[in-house]
Design an enzyme around this catalytic site. Structure first.
Site, PDB file in Angstrom:
ATOM      1  N   ASP A  40     113.555  28.979  -0.929  1.00  0.00           N
ATOM      2  CA  ASP A  40     114.728  28.979  -1.803  1.00  0.00           C
ATOM      3  C   ASP A  40     115.207  30.377  -2.173  1.00  0.00           C
ATOM      4  OD1 ASP A  40     114.553  26.197  -1.770  1.00  0.00           O
ATOM      5  OD2 ASP A  40     113.229  26.182  -3.525  1.00  0.00           O
ATOM      6  N   LYS A  75     118.296  31.705   1.949  1.00  0.00           N
ATOM      7  CA  LYS A  75     118.392  31.826   3.413  1.00  0.00           C
ATOM      8  C   LYS A  75     119.697  31.230   3.932  1.00  0.00           C
ATOM      9  CE  LYS A  75     114.482  29.585   3.704  1.00  0.00           C
ATOM     10  NZ  LYS A  75     114.064  29.605   2.308  1.00  0.00           N
ATOM     11  N   ALA A  95     113.336  21.350   3.824  1.00  0.00           N
ATOM     12  CA  ALA A  95     114.206  22.489   3.527  1.00  0.00           C
ATOM     13  C   ALA A  95     115.475  22.010   2.830  1.00  0.00           C
ATOM     14  CB  ALA A  95     114.567  23.203   4.824  1.00  0.00           C
ATOM     15  N   GLY A  96     116.000  22.863   1.974  1.00  0.00           N
ATOM     16  CA  GLY A  96     117.295  22.586   1.360  1.00  0.00           C
ATOM     17  C   GLY A  96     118.053  23.901   1.303  1.00  0.00           C
ATOM     18  N   HIS A  97     119.054  24.037   2.145  1.00  0.00           N
ATOM     19  CA  HIS A  97     119.795  25.293   2.230  1.00  0.00           C
ATOM     20  C   HIS A  97     121.220  25.065   1.722  1.00  0.00           C
ATOM     21  CE1 HIS A  97     116.852  26.797   5.579  1.00  0.00           C
ATOM     22  NE2 HIS A  97     116.253  26.500   4.453  1.00  0.00           N
ATOM     23  N   THR A 146     107.273  17.763  -0.869  1.00  0.00           N
ATOM     24  CA  THR A 146     108.599  17.165  -1.034  1.00  0.00           C
ATOM     25  C   THR A 146     108.557  15.657  -0.749  1.00  0.00           C
ATOM     26  OG1 THR A 146     109.142  17.636   1.261  1.00  0.00           O
ATOM     27  CG2 THR A 146     109.765  19.307  -0.358  1.00  0.00           C
ATOM     28  N   GLN A 172     111.549  27.382   4.391  1.00  0.00           N
ATOM     29  CA  GLN A 172     110.432  27.735   3.506  1.00  0.00           C
ATOM     30  C   GLN A 172     110.304  29.270   3.398  1.00  0.00           C
ATOM     31  OE1 GLN A 172     109.468  25.006   6.101  1.00  0.00           O
ATOM     32  NE2 GLN A 172     110.611  23.881   4.582  1.00  0.00           N
ATOM     33  N   ARG A 177     112.305  24.420 -10.609  1.00  0.00           N
ATOM     34  CA  ARG A 177     111.487  25.450  -9.968  1.00  0.00           C
ATOM     35  C   ARG A 177     110.802  26.295 -11.042  1.00  0.00           C
ATOM     36  NH1 ARG A 177     116.538  27.132  -6.201  1.00  0.00           N
ATOM     37  NH2 ARG A 177     116.451  25.411  -4.716  1.00  0.00           N
ATOM     38  N   LYS A 180     120.434  37.037  -5.510  1.00  0.00           N
ATOM     39  CA  LYS A 180     120.448  36.585  -6.909  1.00  0.00           C
ATOM     40  C   LYS A 180     120.236  37.715  -7.912  1.00  0.00           C
ATOM     41  CE  LYS A 180     119.706  32.082  -7.370  1.00  0.00           C
ATOM     42  NZ  LYS A 180     119.205  30.684  -7.346  1.00  0.00           N
ATOM     43  N   LEU A 181     120.676  38.913  -7.537  1.00  0.00           N
ATOM     44  CA  LEU A 181     120.593  40.047  -8.456  1.00  0.00           C
ATOM     45  C   LEU A 181     121.358  39.734  -9.738  1.00  0.00           C
ATOM     46  CD1 LEU A 181     119.599  43.015  -8.685  1.00  0.00           C
ATOM     47  CD2 LEU A 181     121.882  43.707  -7.918  1.00  0.00           C
ATOM     48  N   SER A 209     122.868  40.198  -2.270  1.00  0.00           N
ATOM     49  CA  SER A 209     123.751  39.057  -2.548  1.00  0.00           C
ATOM     50  C   SER A 209     123.947  38.942  -4.055  1.00  0.00           C
ATOM     51  CB  SER A 209     123.123  37.783  -1.982  1.00  0.00           C
ATOM     52  OG  SER A 209     123.785  36.641  -2.490  1.00  0.00           O
TER      53      SER A 209
HETATM   54  P1  GDP Z   1     117.317  28.571   0.722  1.00  0.00           P
HETATM   55  O1  GDP Z   1     116.422  27.381   0.739  1.00  0.00           O
HETATM   56  O2  GDP Z   1     116.574  29.850   0.942  1.00  0.00           O
HETATM   57  O3  GDP Z   1     118.490  28.457   1.625  1.00  0.00           O
HETATM   58  O4  GDP Z   1     117.887  28.675  -0.767  1.00  0.00           O
HETATM   59  P2  GDP Z   1     118.487  27.436  -1.636  1.00  0.00           P
HETATM   60  O5  GDP Z   1     119.845  27.152  -1.142  1.00  0.00           O
HETATM   61  O6  GDP Z   1     117.507  26.349  -1.726  1.00  0.00           O
HETATM   62  O7  GDP Z   1     118.501  28.095  -3.062  1.00  0.00           O
HETATM   63  C1  GDP Z   1     119.232  29.253  -3.344  1.00  0.00           C
HETATM   64  C2  GDP Z   1     120.269  28.916  -4.444  1.00  0.00           C
HETATM   65  O8  GDP Z   1     120.790  30.117  -4.961  1.00  0.00           O
HETATM   66  C3  GDP Z   1     121.438  28.132  -3.914  1.00  0.00           C
HETATM   67  O9  GDP Z   1     121.901  27.284  -4.928  1.00  0.00           O
HETATM   68  C4  GDP Z   1     122.468  29.217  -3.603  1.00  0.00           C
HETATM   69  O10 GDP Z   1     123.811  28.743  -3.708  1.00  0.00           O
HETATM   70  C5  GDP Z   1     122.180  30.198  -4.693  1.00  0.00           C
HETATM   71  N1  GDP Z   1     122.415  31.609  -4.348  1.00  0.00           N
HETATM   72  C6  GDP Z   1     122.245  32.227  -3.151  1.00  0.00           C
HETATM   73  N2  GDP Z   1     122.494  33.558  -3.285  1.00  0.00           N
HETATM   74  C7  GDP Z   1     122.808  33.763  -4.571  1.00  0.00           C
HETATM   75  C8  GDP Z   1     123.134  34.922  -5.344  1.00  0.00           C
HETATM   76  O11 GDP Z   1     123.159  36.038  -4.858  1.00  0.00           O
HETATM   77  N3  GDP Z   1     123.399  34.737  -6.675  1.00  0.00           N
HETATM   78  C9  GDP Z   1     123.347  33.509  -7.261  1.00  0.00           C
HETATM   79  N4  GDP Z   1     123.608  33.425  -8.562  1.00  0.00           N
HETATM   80  N5  GDP Z   1     123.033  32.389  -6.564  1.00  0.00           N
HETATM   81  C10 GDP Z   1     122.762  32.527  -5.250  1.00  0.00           C
HETATM   82  P1  IMO Z   2     113.600  25.959   1.815  1.00  0.00           P
HETATM   83  O1  IMO Z   2     113.823  26.043   3.311  1.00  0.00           O
HETATM   84  C1  IMO Z   2     110.794  25.640  -1.464  1.00  0.00           C
HETATM   85  C2  IMO Z   2     107.141  23.384  -0.752  1.00  0.00           C
HETATM   86  C3  IMO Z   2     106.947  22.095  -1.521  1.00  0.00           C
HETATM   87  C4  IMO Z   2     105.446  22.089  -1.679  1.00  0.00           C
HETATM   88  C5  IMO Z   2     104.974  22.648  -0.348  1.00  0.00           C
HETATM   89  C6  IMO Z   2     104.576  21.592   0.668  1.00  0.00           C
HETATM   90  O2  IMO Z   2     114.681  25.278   1.087  1.00  0.00           O
HETATM   91  O3  IMO Z   2     113.254  27.301   1.275  1.00  0.00           O
HETATM   92  P2  IMO Z   2     105.990  19.930   2.176  1.00  0.00           P
HETATM   93  O4  IMO Z   2     106.930  18.836   1.796  1.00  0.00           O
HETATM   94  O5  IMO Z   2     106.590  20.969   3.043  1.00  0.00           O
HETATM   95  O6  IMO Z   2     104.695  19.424   2.735  1.00  0.00           O
HETATM   96  O7  IMO Z   2     105.599  20.618   0.768  1.00  0.00           O
HETATM   97  O8  IMO Z   2     106.052  23.403   0.169  1.00  0.00           O
HETATM   98  N1  IMO Z   2     108.388  23.475   0.021  1.00  0.00           N
HETATM   99  C7  IMO Z   2     109.421  24.237  -0.325  1.00  0.00           C
HETATM  100  N2  IMO Z   2     109.632  24.978  -1.425  1.00  0.00           N
HETATM  101  N3  IMO Z   2     111.713  25.634  -0.489  1.00  0.00           N
HETATM  102  C8  IMO Z   2     111.506  24.928   0.634  1.00  0.00           C
HETATM  103  O9  IMO Z   2     112.337  24.981   1.701  1.00  0.00           O
HETATM  104  C9  IMO Z   2     110.331  24.140   0.738  1.00  0.00           C
HETATM  105  N4  IMO Z   2     109.842  23.304   1.667  1.00  0.00           N
HETATM  106  C10 IMO Z   2     108.639  22.918   1.234  1.00  0.00           C
HETATM  107  O10 IMO Z   2     107.605  22.140  -2.758  1.00  0.00           O
HETATM  108  O11 IMO Z   2     105.055  22.987  -2.683  1.00  0.00           O
HETATM  109 MG    MG Z   3     115.972  25.711  -0.418  1.00  0.00          MG
END
Ligand code: GDP
Ligand code: IMO
Ligand code: MG
Length: 430
Positions: free
Chosen positions: A13, A16, A39-41, A130, A224, A305, A331-332, A413
């Site tokens: 998170d 990415k 994953a959740g992007h 998850t 991850q 989180r 996320k600065l 960012s």
């Molecule tokens: P990922 O799993 O690495 O792709 O990250 P996630 O999407 O799960 O979580 C990152 C969160 O932070 C998302 O809600 C993005 O929209 C948000 N985000 C990404 N870059 C920035 C940033 O520079 N500033 C802020 N405030 N939010 C950001």
């Molecule tokens: P992105 O790509 C954050 C964590 C779960 C748990 C551990 C194992 O969005 O960054 P799993 O379901 O993979 O067996 O869970 O890994 N986890 C993540 N935490 N971001 C993710 O993906 C994750 N994918 C798995 O919360 O602690």
């Molecule tokens: Mg994510």
């Protein structure tokens, strides 16, 4: 010109998705190479929010080839649901812009069920997965009983494969006191879903070799983060795949020279979702504030989180393990209203100092962070797109991080929006 792999350098998170989306403007192919729909992007484009779990983030930008490599475990029902959801948002998805490795292993409903059964049975010892069946699916892959995407194309031989697969799983299920899976019902479900996913199946390794030979630029999208890597992370509180950049080669079939530049995504503070050690975690009002300002709720499960200060020792270690060439600091802006900021520079345990996180859950759980304190900037960095837009104390914070992690910062960012990025070095330039 370099092919770039984007990987998370903390516990996931880090942002990415946003960075892959930004970089994908200048890439022709975007490849997922490990993980699954754990994953959740998140992408934010002119206020519209796109959430991707299995599909490469390049799918949202038209005209790109999106590829799901053999290293990904695929839940075909989740994939179809995600495609439907994105199509409703106007994203075009067809075999012309999405190819899935025919040798990728599938996640079946019983994997998710087993994941949850185990977590429940573990009680306090749970990992906090998850619940998507990721671990059980990778176990079956290593156990040589997985059903692969291409197996769906051969309904005559599928029953034998299912038989072998269920011999293992039904024995496990009896141990948990849940009913056996009926072979015919599973066979029917797979035959039904096959129609929706088989049109996307193809030899990804070949497609990628051809793309490379044609001089097309390839961008790899990790899921991850390094501290969740099954080898290098805080085991057993990890995911079940290798997430480091080397996996981009194995998980796509392109060989060890697949990547020329590894971009580590690093959040300006630290978060973790699920259980496991977290040296700089803040369970006080400061941690609460980080979570609120950063909207730190999981994209996949909606879980809160855990939040804490930036851990430079941990990030330095992750970057070295993953062979990161430069980072994107994200996320600065979340830190804008803090009077002071702490940065962890190392640890202490039983009177001994460490400049890295030693292996083993016993030490990792009891280790104490050593901090240095920096002043906040009390000014907005939100949406900044040039270095000159940053307040002096924010520049100092970023530069100090760069020094401590011993790795150049390529990008910063400053908001969730696609173009709110400060470019310092172009990853594609190598
Ligand atoms: P990922 O799993 O690495 O792709 O990250 P996630 O999407 O799960 O979580 C990152 C969160 O932070 C998302 O809600 C993005 O929209 C948000 N985000 C990404 N870059 C920035 C940033 O520079 N500033 C802020 N405030 N939010 C950001
Ligand atoms: P992105 O790509 C954050 C964590 C779960 C748990 C551990 C194992 O969005 O960054 P799993 O379901 O993979 O067996 O869970 O890994 N986890 C993540 N935490 N971001 C993710 O993906 C994750 N994918 C798995 O919360 O602690
Ligand atoms: Mg994510």
């Amino acid at each position: 010109m370099a092919d770039v792999a984007v990987i998370g350098a903390q516990w996931g998170d880090e942002g990415k998705g946003k960075l892959v989306d930004w970089l994908s403007a200048r890439a022709e192919v975007v490849v997922r190479f490990q993980g699954g729909h754990n994953a959740g992007h998140t992408l934010v484009i002119d206020g519209a929010v796109y959430k991707l779990s299995l599909l490469p983030s390049g799918i949202v930008r038209g005209g790109k080839m999106s590829v799901i490599g053999n290293g990904v475990v695929i839940d075909p029902w989740a994939l179809v649901a995600e495609m439907d959801r994105l199509r409703e948002q106007g994203v075009k998805i067809s075999p012309a812009n999405l190819v899935i490795a025919e040798n990728a292993c599938l996640i079946l409903p019983l994997h998710g069920e087993l994941d949850k059964l185990r977590e429940e049975a573990a009680g306090k010892g749970r990992i906090g997965t998850t619940g998507r069946g990721i671990g059980p699916a990778y176990e079956d892959k290593a156990g040589r009983r997985a059903i692969k995407l291409i197996d769906l194309a051969y309904p005559e031989t599928l029953p034998q494969k299912i038989e072998r697969f269920l011999t293992h799983h039904n024995a496990l299920r009896r141990g948990f006191g849940v009913p056996d899976i009926d072979k015919n019902a599973l066979m029917k479900a797979l035959n039904d879903i096959a129609l929706a996913v088989l049109p996307f199946a193809g030899p990804v390794w070949k497609l990628l070799h051809e793309a490379r030979r044609a001089g097309k630029r390839i961008l790899f999208e990790g899921a991850q983060g390094v501290l969740l890597d099954v080898d290098h992370g805080t085991y057993p509180y990890v995911t079940s795949s290798n997430v480091v950049a080397g996996q981009a080669a194995t998980g796509s079939g392109l060989g060890p020279r697949a990547v020329q530049y590894v971009l580590g995504i690093v959040k300006a503070y630290t978060t973790r979702v699920g259980e496991g050690p977290f040296p700089t975690e803040l369970e006080d009002a400061v941690g609460q504030k980080l979570g609120e300002r950063g909207h730190e709720f999981g994209t996949v499960t909606g879980r809160k989180r855990r939040c804490g200060w930036f851990d430079a020792a941990l990030v330095r270690q992750s970057l070295r393990i993953a062979g990161v060439d430069g980072i994107a600091l994200t996320k600065l802006d979340v830190l804008d209203t803090f009077d002071e900021l702490k940065v962890c520079t190392g640890y202490e345990i039983e009177g001994q100092s460490y400049d890295y996180l030693p292996a083993g859950i016993d030490r990792q759980t009891h280790i104490k962070p050593v901090y240095e304190t920096m002043e906040g900037w009390g000014d907005s960095t939100e949406g900044a797109r040039s270095w000159a837009d940053l307040p002096a104390s924010a520049v100092k914070y970023v530069r100090r991080i760069e020094e401590l992690i011993e790795c150049p910062i390529a990008l910063v960012s400053t908001s969730p929006e696609r173009d709110d990025v400060i470019l310092m070095r172009d990853p594609f330039e190598g």
